[in-house]
Write a protein that holds these residues in place. Structure first.
Motif, short mmCIF file in Angstrom:
data_model
loop_
_atom_site.label_atom_id
_atom_site.label_comp_id
_atom_site.label_asym_id
_atom_site.label_seq_id
_atom_site.Cartn_x
_atom_site.Cartn_y
_atom_site.Cartn_z
N PRO A 134 0.81 -1.22 0.00
CA PRO A 134 0.00 0.00 0.00
C PRO A 134 0.84 1.27 0.00
O PRO A 134 0.31 2.37 -0.15
N ASP A 135 2.14 1.11 0.15
CA ASP A 135 3.03 2.27 0.26
C ASP A 135 3.67 2.67 -1.06
O ASP A 135 4.35 3.70 -1.13
N LEU A 136 3.46 1.87 -2.10
CA LEU A 136 4.06 2.16 -3.40
C LEU A 136 3.03 2.71 -4.37
O LEU A 136 1.85 2.36 -4.31
N LYS A 137 3.48 3.55 -5.27
CA LYS A 137 2.63 4.02 -6.36
C LYS A 137 2.73 2.98 -7.47
O LYS A 137 3.80 2.76 -8.03
N GLN A 138 1.62 2.35 -7.77
CA GLN A 138 1.63 1.23 -8.70
C GLN A 138 1.66 1.73 -10.14
O GLN A 138 0.68 2.22 -10.67
N ASP A 139 2.83 1.59 -10.74
CA ASP A 139 2.98 2.02 -12.13
C ASP A 139 3.41 0.87 -13.04
O ASP A 139 3.90 1.09 -14.15
N ILE A 140 3.20 -0.38 -12.56
CA ILE A 140 3.59 -1.54 -13.36
C ILE A 140 2.40 -2.42 -13.71
O ILE A 140 2.57 -3.41 -14.41
N ASP A 141 1.21 -2.06 -13.23
CA ASP A 141 0.03 -2.86 -13.53
C ASP A 141 -0.23 -2.88 -15.03
O ASP A 141 -0.17 -1.85 -15.71
N GLY A 142 -0.54 -4.07 -15.53
CA GLY A 142 -0.85 -4.21 -16.94
C GLY A 142 0.35 -4.37 -17.85
O GLY A 142 0.19 -4.60 -19.05
N LEU A 143 1.55 -4.26 -17.29
CA LEU A 143 2.75 -4.41 -18.12
C LEU A 143 3.09 -5.88 -18.32
O LEU A 143 2.97 -6.69 -17.40
N SER A 144 3.51 -6.22 -19.51
CA SER A 144 4.05 -7.55 -19.74
C SER A 144 5.42 -7.64 -19.09
O SER A 144 6.01 -6.62 -18.71
N MET A 145 5.93 -8.85 -18.96
CA MET A 145 7.25 -9.02 -18.37
C MET A 145 8.31 -8.28 -19.19
O MET A 145 9.23 -7.66 -18.64
N ALA A 146 8.17 -8.33 -20.51
CA ALA A 146 9.14 -7.64 -21.37
C ALA A 146 9.07 -6.13 -21.17
O ALA A 146 10.10 -5.45 -21.07
N ASP A 147 7.85 -5.60 -21.09
CA ASP A 147 7.69 -4.16 -20.89
C ASP A 147 8.18 -3.74 -19.51
O ASP A 147 8.74 -2.65 -19.34
N LEU A 148 7.95 -4.61 -18.52
CA LEU A 148 8.41 -4.32 -17.17
C LEU A 148 9.92 -4.19 -17.12
O LEU A 148 10.47 -3.22 -16.56
N MET A 149 10.61 -5.15 -17.73
CA MET A 149 12.07 -5.12 -17.71
C MET A 149 12.60 -3.92 -18.49
O MET A 149 13.62 -3.33 -18.12
#
Length: 336
Positions: A134-149
Motif C-alpha cells: 500500500p506504500d508504493l505508487k503502482q505504475d507496473i500494472d498491466g505491463l508484460s514481463m518484457a515491458d516491465l524489464m
C-alpha cells in the motif's frame, strides 16, 4: 514633546520585544493535532511538487493540524527557507513544533516504508509483494514481463532471478518500478562481485550461468553450511556433462500445474527445465538467490561428491558414488 517621543519609542520597542518573545515561544510550542494522532499513528501530510509556502501551510492545516494556516505561512516566509521545502510524504508525530516542522520539510525527512524480497522467491512472488504494497505508487500494472524489464532499464532480460533479496527502504508513494529497478541493480552488483571471485576451474561460462546455478542452490537447501557442497556437486556434474537431476528446476517448469506432489511422470516429462531429461543448466534462473548462494555457485566446495540427499533434519548427506547414494536414499528417504 521630547518626553512624549521617548515614551512612544519605548512603547514600540516594548511591543516589538513582546512580539519577538511571543514568536519565539510559538515556534517551540507543539502544534495541536487530532486526538487520534500518536507516535504509533502519526499525522500524514503529502506536499505536492511545486507547492508554494502558502499552499504548504494550507496542506498542513487541512491534514489535521489545528490553528490558522496564516501563522505557518508567515513563519515559512520569515524563515527565508520557504523555497527549500521539498515535496513528498511526511509524518508528524505529537510534539512537532513549527520550528521542527519546517526543518523536516526543508531537510526532506520523508516518511519511509520498507519492502522485503525473500531469498528463494520466484518472479510471481516478487511482483505479488510489490503490487500488494500500500506504500508504493503502482505504475507496473498491466505491463508484460518484457515491458516491465524495459521500464526498469533491463530490456531483453528475463525477469526471473533478477531482483536481489533484501529489505528496501523508500519514501511513501515511491513508484513500484523504482523499487524494482533498485533491486535489479543490487542483483547485478552482487552478481558481478561474485563472478569476479569465481574459482579458476569453474565450469560456468558467464555471469548469467552463475545466476542460474545460484538459484538452484538457493532452492535445494536452506542450510547455509550445505550451500558450498551443493555447489560442488552441481559443478562436478557440469564438468562431465552429467545431468543435474534437481527437483526444484522440474517443479519450476511445471509452473501452476505443480500441486505440491512431484510425481515420477513429472520427472519423465521433458520440458526446458527438466534437468532429468536434459543436460546442463535450465534456460533461466528459477528463483532469486541470496549472496551465499551466489558465492556457492562460483566458489563451490572442493569435493568428490556427485550426489546428495536430504537427511530429514534440514541437512543433506553427500556421496561420491552411486552405490553410497542409493544406500543413503534407503536410509533417509525410504527408512530402511
Amino acid at each position: 514633546m521630547r518626553l512624549l517621543k521617548l515614551l512612544l519609542a519605548l512603547t514600540i520597542l516594548g511591543l516589538g520585544a513582546a512580539a519577538a518573545a511571543a514568536g519565539a515561544w510559538w515556534l517551540q510550542r507543539p502544534l495541536q493535532m487530532p486526538n487520534t494522532v500518536s507516535a504509533e499513528a502519526p499525522l500524514e501530510v503529502t506536499i505536492a511538487p511545486g507547492s508554494s509556502a502558502r499552499s504548504v501551510a494550507d496542506t498542513v492545516v487541512n491534514a489535521g493540524v489545528q490553528g490558522p494556516s496564516v501563522l505557518l505561512y508567515a513563519w515559512f516566509r520569515l524563515s527565508g527557507e520557504s523555497r527549500q521545502i521539498k515535496a513528498g510524504s511526511y509524518e508528524l508525530a505529537p510534539g512537532t513544533t513549527p520550528a521542527s516542522l519546517l526543518s523536516k520539510l526543508v531537510r526532506g525527512e520523508q516518511a519511509l516504508r520498507s519492502l522485503t524480497l525473500l531469498e528463494g522467491w520466484n518472479i510471481r512472488q516478487v511482483l505479488q509483494a510489490v503490487r500488494s504494497s500500500p506504500d508504493l505508487k503502482q505504475d507496473i500494472d498491466g505491463l508484460s514481463m518484457a515491458d516491465l524489464m524495459a521500464r526498469i532499464g533491463y530490456p531483453g532480460r528475463h525477469p526471473e532471478g533478477r531482483f536481489f533479496p533484501d529489505t528496501y527502504r523508500m519514501a511513501k508513494n515511491t513508484p513500484a518500478s523504482a523499487v524494482l529497478r533498485q533491486a535489479a541493480q543490487a542483483m547485478e552488483q552482487q552478481l558481478n562481485i561474485a563472478w569476479a571471485q569465481r574459482a579458476p576451474n569453474s565450469p560456468l561460462r558467464s555471469p548469467d550461468e552463475a545466476l542460474i546455478l545460484a538459484s538452484i542452490i538457493e532452492k535445494e537447501t536452506g542450510l547455509e553450511s550445505d550451500r558450498a557442497m551443493v555447489g560442488g556437486v552441481f559443478s562436478n556434474r557440469l564438468r562431465i556433462g552429467m545431468r543435474l537431476q534437481t527437483d526444484p528446476s522440474v517443479i519450476y517448469g511445471l509452473g501452476e500445474r505443480f500441486d505440491g506432489n512431484l510425481r515420477r511422470v513429472d520427472l519423465q516429462t521433458d520440458t526446458p527445465y527438466n534437468t532429468y531429461t536434459r543436460a546442463g543448466l535450465p534456460p533461466t534462473p528459477i528463483a532469486i538467490p541470496g549472496r551465499n548462494s551466489l558465492k556457492a555457485a562460483v566458489m563451490p566446495a572442493t569435493t568428490d561428491a556427485m550426489y546428495f540427499v536430504a537427511r530429514g533434519d534440514g541437512a543433506s548427506y553427500f556421496s561420491a558414488t552411486l552405490q553410497e547414494h542409493n544406500a543413503a536414499v534407503r536410509r533417509y528417504i525410504l527408512g530402511r
